[in-house]
Design a protein around this motif. Structure first.
Motif, PDB file in Angstrom:
ATOM      1  N   GLU A  58      41.459  39.223  52.775  1.00 37.39           N
ATOM      2  CA  GLU A  58      42.646  38.427  52.447  1.00 37.39           C
ATOM      3  C   GLU A  58      42.686  38.061  50.965  1.00 37.39           C
ATOM      4  OE1 GLU A  58      43.285  35.636  56.179  1.00 37.39           O
ATOM      5  OE2 GLU A  58      41.172  36.158  55.855  1.00 37.39           O
ATOM      6  N   VAL A  59      41.541  38.093  50.324  1.00 35.88           N
ATOM      7  CA  VAL A  59      41.425  37.968  48.871  1.00 35.88           C
ATOM      8  C   VAL A  59      40.496  39.088  48.430  1.00 35.88           C
ATOM      9  CG1 VAL A  59      40.582  36.572  46.952  1.00 35.88           C
ATOM     10  CG2 VAL A  59      41.805  35.472  48.838  1.00 35.88           C
ATOM     11  N   TRP A  60      40.952  39.892  47.473  1.00 33.77           N
ATOM     12  CA  TRP A  60      40.174  41.066  47.057  1.00 33.77           C
ATOM     13  C   TRP A  60      40.252  41.175  45.540  1.00 33.77           C
ATOM     14  CZ3 TRP A  60      42.318  46.695  47.357  1.00 33.77           C
ATOM     15  CH2 TRP A  60      41.311  47.603  46.990  1.00 33.77           C
ATOM     16  N   GLY A  61      39.110  41.420  44.932  1.00 33.07           N
ATOM     17  CA  GLY A  61      39.102  41.572  43.475  1.00 33.07           C
ATOM     18  C   GLY A  61      37.825  42.218  43.001  1.00 33.07           C
ATOM     19  N   GLY A  62      37.639  42.172  41.690  1.00 37.42           N
ATOM     20  CA  GLY A  62      36.451  42.743  41.080  1.00 37.42           C
ATOM     21  C   GLY A  62      36.808  43.741  39.996  1.00 37.42           C
ATOM     22  N   ASP A  63      35.850  44.586  39.666  1.00 41.51           N
ATOM     23  CA  ASP A  63      36.041  45.621  38.650  1.00 41.51           C
ATOM     24  C   ASP A  63      36.491  46.895  39.347  1.00 41.51           C
ATOM     25  OD1 ASP A  63      36.031  47.377  36.573  1.00 41.51           O
ATOM     26  OD2 ASP A  63      33.878  47.256  36.168  1.00 41.51           O
ATOM     27  N   TRP A  64      37.788  47.095  39.398  1.00 44.01           N
ATOM     28  CA  TRP A  64      38.338  48.264  40.090  1.00 44.01           C
ATOM     29  C   TRP A  64      38.373  49.497  39.197  1.00 44.01           C
ATOM     30  CZ3 TRP A  64      43.177  45.742  42.838  1.00 44.01           C
ATOM     31  CH2 TRP A  64      42.704  44.805  43.781  1.00 44.01           C
ATOM     32  N   ASN A  65      38.022  49.330  37.911  1.00 41.01           N
ATOM     33  CA  ASN A  65      38.037  50.466  36.988  1.00 41.01           C
ATOM     34  C   ASN A  65      39.356  51.229  37.052  1.00 41.01           C
ATOM     35  OD1 ASN A  65      35.380  50.525  35.609  1.00 41.01           O
ATOM     36  ND2 ASN A  65      34.603  50.612  37.700  1.00 41.01           N
TER      37      ASN A  65
ATOM     38  N   ASP B 179      30.926  43.528  28.211  1.00 42.55           N
ATOM     39  CA  ASP B 179      31.930  44.475  27.753  1.00 42.55           C
ATOM     40  C   ASP B 179      33.241  44.326  28.529  1.00 42.55           C
ATOM     41  OD1 ASP B 179      30.877  45.451  30.108  1.00 42.55           O
ATOM     42  OD2 ASP B 179      30.571  47.493  29.384  1.00 42.55           O
ATOM     43  N   HIS B 180      33.300  43.336  29.415  1.00 41.74           N
ATOM     44  CA  HIS B 180      34.514  43.004  30.147  1.00 41.74           C
ATOM     45  C   HIS B 180      34.890  41.556  29.882  1.00 41.74           C
ATOM     46  CE1 HIS B 180      34.770  46.436  33.160  1.00 41.74           C
ATOM     47  NE2 HIS B 180      33.599  46.647  32.572  1.00 41.74           N
ATOM     48  N   ASP B 181      36.178  41.259  29.903  1.00 42.09           N
ATOM     49  CA  ASP B 181      36.652  39.887  29.874  1.00 42.09           C
ATOM     50  C   ASP B 181      36.843  39.381  31.294  1.00 42.09           C
ATOM     51  OD1 ASP B 181      36.664  39.763  27.101  1.00 42.09           O
ATOM     52  OD2 ASP B 181      38.757  40.395  26.938  1.00 42.09           O
ATOM     53  N   ALA B 182      37.084  38.091  31.422  1.00 41.26           N
ATOM     54  CA  ALA B 182      37.293  37.468  32.724  1.00 41.26           C
ATOM     55  C   ALA B 182      38.789  37.281  32.982  1.00 41.26           C
ATOM     56  CB  ALA B 182      36.579  36.123  32.791  1.00 41.26           C
ATOM     57  N   TYR B 183      39.133  37.235  34.260  1.00 47.63           N
ATOM     58  CA  TYR B 183      40.519  37.023  34.678  1.00 47.63           C
ATOM     59  C   TYR B 183      40.533  35.982  35.784  1.00 47.63           C
ATOM     60  CZ  TYR B 183      41.336  41.222  31.988  1.00 47.63           C
ATOM     61  OH  TYR B 183      41.382  42.128  30.958  1.00 47.63           O
ATOM     62  N   VAL B 184      41.456  35.039  35.675  1.00 47.00           N
ATOM     63  CA  VAL B 184      41.559  33.969  36.661  1.00 47.00           C
ATOM     64  C   VAL B 184      42.991  33.892  37.162  1.00 47.00           C
ATOM     65  CG1 VAL B 184      41.297  31.506  37.110  1.00 47.00           C
ATOM     66  CG2 VAL B 184      39.713  32.654  35.544  1.00 47.00           C
ATOM     67  N   VAL B 185      43.140  33.912  38.480  1.00 43.85           N
ATOM     68  CA  VAL B 185      44.438  33.737  39.125  1.00 43.85           C
ATOM     69  C   VAL B 185      44.436  32.373  39.798  1.00 43.85           C
ATOM     70  CG1 VAL B 185      45.916  34.516  41.017  1.00 43.85           C
ATOM     71  CG2 VAL B 185      44.881  36.194  39.462  1.00 43.85           C
ATOM     72  N   GLU B 186      45.425  31.569  39.468  1.00 45.79           N
ATOM     73  CA  GLU B 186      45.551  30.245  40.080  1.00 45.79           C
ATOM     74  C   GLU B 186      46.738  30.255  41.037  1.00 45.79           C
ATOM     75  OE1 GLU B 186      46.823  25.997  38.357  1.00 45.79           O
ATOM     76  OE2 GLU B 186      44.865  26.685  37.622  1.00 45.79           O
ATOM     77  N   THR B 187      46.485  29.907  42.288  1.00 43.87           N
ATOM     78  CA  THR B 187      47.531  29.967  43.305  1.00 43.87           C
ATOM     79  C   THR B 187      47.529  28.696  44.142  1.00 43.87           C
ATOM     80  OG1 THR B 187      46.162  30.955  45.040  1.00 43.87           O
ATOM     81  CG2 THR B 187      47.184  32.465  43.482  1.00 43.87           C
ATOM     82  N   ASP B 188      48.598  28.531  44.899  1.00 45.53           N
ATOM     83  CA  ASP B 188      48.692  27.433  45.853  1.00 45.53           C
ATOM     84  C   ASP B 188      48.887  28.024  47.241  1.00 45.53           C
ATOM     85  OD1 ASP B 188      49.131  25.209  47.350  1.00 45.53           O
ATOM     86  OD2 ASP B 188      50.798  24.431  46.181  1.00 45.53           O
TER      87      ASP B 188
ATOM     88  N   ARG C 236      41.687  28.395  42.324  1.00 42.20           N
ATOM     89  CA  ARG C 236      41.434  29.249  41.168  1.00 42.20           C
ATOM     90  C   ARG C 236      40.408  30.304  41.560  1.00 42.20           C
ATOM     91  NH1 ARG C 236      42.857  27.854  36.088  1.00 42.20           N
ATOM     92  NH2 ARG C 236      40.914  28.632  35.176  1.00 42.20           N
ATOM     93  N   ILE C 237      40.820  31.568  41.449  1.00 40.67           N
ATOM     94  CA  ILE C 237      39.969  32.694  41.822  1.00 40.67           C
ATOM     95  C   ILE C 237      39.750  33.541  40.583  1.00 40.67           C
ATOM     96  CG2 ILE C 237      39.714  34.682  43.343  1.00 40.67           C
ATOM     97  CD1 ILE C 237      41.892  33.338  45.123  1.00 40.67           C
ATOM     98  N   GLY C 238      38.492  33.728  40.213  1.00 43.66           N
ATOM     99  CA  GLY C 238      38.192  34.461  38.992  1.00 43.66           C
ATOM    100  C   GLY C 238      37.337  35.676  39.239  1.00 43.66           C
ATOM    101  N   THR C 239      37.466  36.662  38.361  1.00 48.99           N
ATOM    102  CA  THR C 239      36.607  37.839  38.416  1.00 48.99           C
ATOM    103  C   THR C 239      36.061  38.122  37.024  1.00 48.99           C
ATOM    104  OG1 THR C 239      36.431  40.126  39.201  1.00 48.99           O
ATOM    105  CG2 THR C 239      38.456  39.552  38.017  1.00 48.99           C
ATOM    106  N   TRP C 240      34.814  38.593  37.003  1.00 44.01           N
ATOM    107  CA  TRP C 240      34.185  38.930  35.721  1.00 44.01           C
ATOM    108  C   TRP C 240      33.064  39.925  35.981  1.00 44.01           C
ATOM    109  CZ3 TRP C 240      30.416  35.516  32.429  1.00 44.01           C
ATOM    110  CH2 TRP C 240      30.295  36.069  31.140  1.00 44.01           C
ATOM    111  N   ASN C 241      33.018  40.968  35.180  1.00 41.73           N
ATOM    112  CA  ASN C 241      31.917  41.926  35.196  1.00 41.73           C
ATOM    113  C   ASN C 241      30.873  41.435  34.200  1.00 41.73           C
ATOM    114  OD1 ASN C 241      30.192  44.136  34.555  1.00 41.73           O
ATOM    115  ND2 ASN C 241      31.697  45.568  35.375  1.00 41.73           N
ATOM    116  N   LEU C 242      29.714  41.062  34.724  1.00 46.72           N
ATOM    117  CA  LEU C 242      28.668  40.486  33.879  1.00 46.72           C
ATOM    118  C   LEU C 242      27.889  41.532  33.095  1.00 46.72           C
ATOM    119  CD1 LEU C 242      27.277  37.939  36.476  1.00 46.72           C
ATOM    120  CD2 LEU C 242      28.487  37.351  34.384  1.00 46.72           C
ATOM    121  N   ALA C 243      28.091  42.813  33.418  1.00 44.45           N
ATOM    122  CA  ALA C 243      27.377  43.904  32.747  1.00 44.45           C
ATOM    123  C   ALA C 243      25.867  43.739  32.862  1.00 44.45           C
ATOM    124  CB  ALA C 243      27.804  44.000  31.281  1.00 44.45           C
ATOM    125  N   GLY C 244      25.411  43.127  33.961  1.00 46.46           N
ATOM    126  CA  GLY C 244      23.979  42.978  34.187  1.00 46.46           C
ATOM    127  C   GLY C 244      23.300  41.985  33.264  1.00 46.46           C
ATOM    128  N   ARG C 245      24.064  41.062  32.703  1.00 46.44           N
ATOM    129  CA  ARG C 245      23.486  40.087  31.769  1.00 46.44           C
ATOM    130  C   ARG C 245      23.571  38.684  32.366  1.00 46.44           C
ATOM    131  NH1 ARG C 245      27.200  42.226  26.689  1.00 46.44           N
ATOM    132  NH2 ARG C 245      26.645  44.445  26.877  1.00 46.44           N
TER     133      ARG C 245
END
Length: 217
Positions: free
Chosen positions: A123-130, A202-211, A2-11
């Motif tokens: 090989e795994v890339w993510g984050g806030d790409w805007n 001000d952002h939600d989180a996204y999780v990709v689950e892979t095998d 499970r790989i997740g990304t979230w912008n914490l907005a500095g909080r």
């Protein structure tokens, strides 16, 4: 995995920690990360450059990791289970041209940043790409979108968050997780970042689950 990304907005509060732990991620690609962010059982490697006082651009978190050089000022890179993992912020329309951005406009700045990331071969890339990769893009640019699409194609990555919803219903996600195309996708979750009706960012989180052990047919 499970790989997740979230912008914490500095909080960062105990509620933020609880929310992150509820995502049950093996790897976290966080952005706008405050200096006191800590998740029990996970190591954290953040960018050398700060986007603001006591706020890093991006960070990779995992139970065990080996820090790697930043491919770009707004990208953190680390080795996790022999996988090169990268967490990135890309420029947005109002981000301006100050460091770490290079280029005459937002599109060129995004393309320049993406080029540096491609050179590092994550090989795994993510984050806030805007950048929305489907439909109208309210935050990024056509040049930036094209650079991301070309980069993921060159790297052999699938962006499984492309069709995920944004918190605003009239656009798609701008926060993404990309993994090798051959990995079997189990599910993609858009997780609203709210506790008792109050948004944590001000952002939600996204999780990709892979095998990773199962090759997609």
């Amino acid at each position: 995995m499970r790989i997740g990304t979230w912008n914490l907005a500095g909080r960062w509060t105990p509620e933020h920690l609880g929310f992150i732990q509820g995502l049950r991620c093996d790897v976290l690609l966080l952005t706008e990360v405050r200096g006191d962010v800590a998740v029990p059982g996970m190591q954290c490697h953040a960018t050398t450059e700060h986007m603001a006082e006591d706020r890093w651009w991006a960070a990779v978190l995992a139970p065990e990791l080996m820090p790697l050089p930043d491919p770009h000022g707004a990208s953190a890179s680390a080795l996790v289970d022999d996988l090169k993992v990268c967490s990135t912020v890309l420029p947005w329309r109002a981000s301006g041209g100050d460091a770490p951005w290079k280029g005459g406009d937002t599109g060129h700045r995004a393309a320049n940043a993406v080029a540096r990331i491609v050179e590092s071969r994550p090989e795994v890339w993510g984050g806030d790409w805007n950048t929305s990769l489907e439909g109208r893009d309210w935050v990024g640019t056509r040049r930036g979108r094209a650079a991301v699409v070309d980069a993921t194609r060159e790297l052999g990555l699938a962006v499984h968050t492309s069709a995920a919803p944004h918190r605003d219903t009239d656009q798609r996600a701008i926060d993404h997780v990309a993994v090798p195309e051959e990995w079997l996708l189990t599910r993609v979750d858009h997780v609203v970042a709210a506790v008792e009706g109050r948004y944590l960012s001000d952002h939600d989180a996204y999780v990709v689950e892979t095998d990773p052990a199962t090759v997609r047919a």
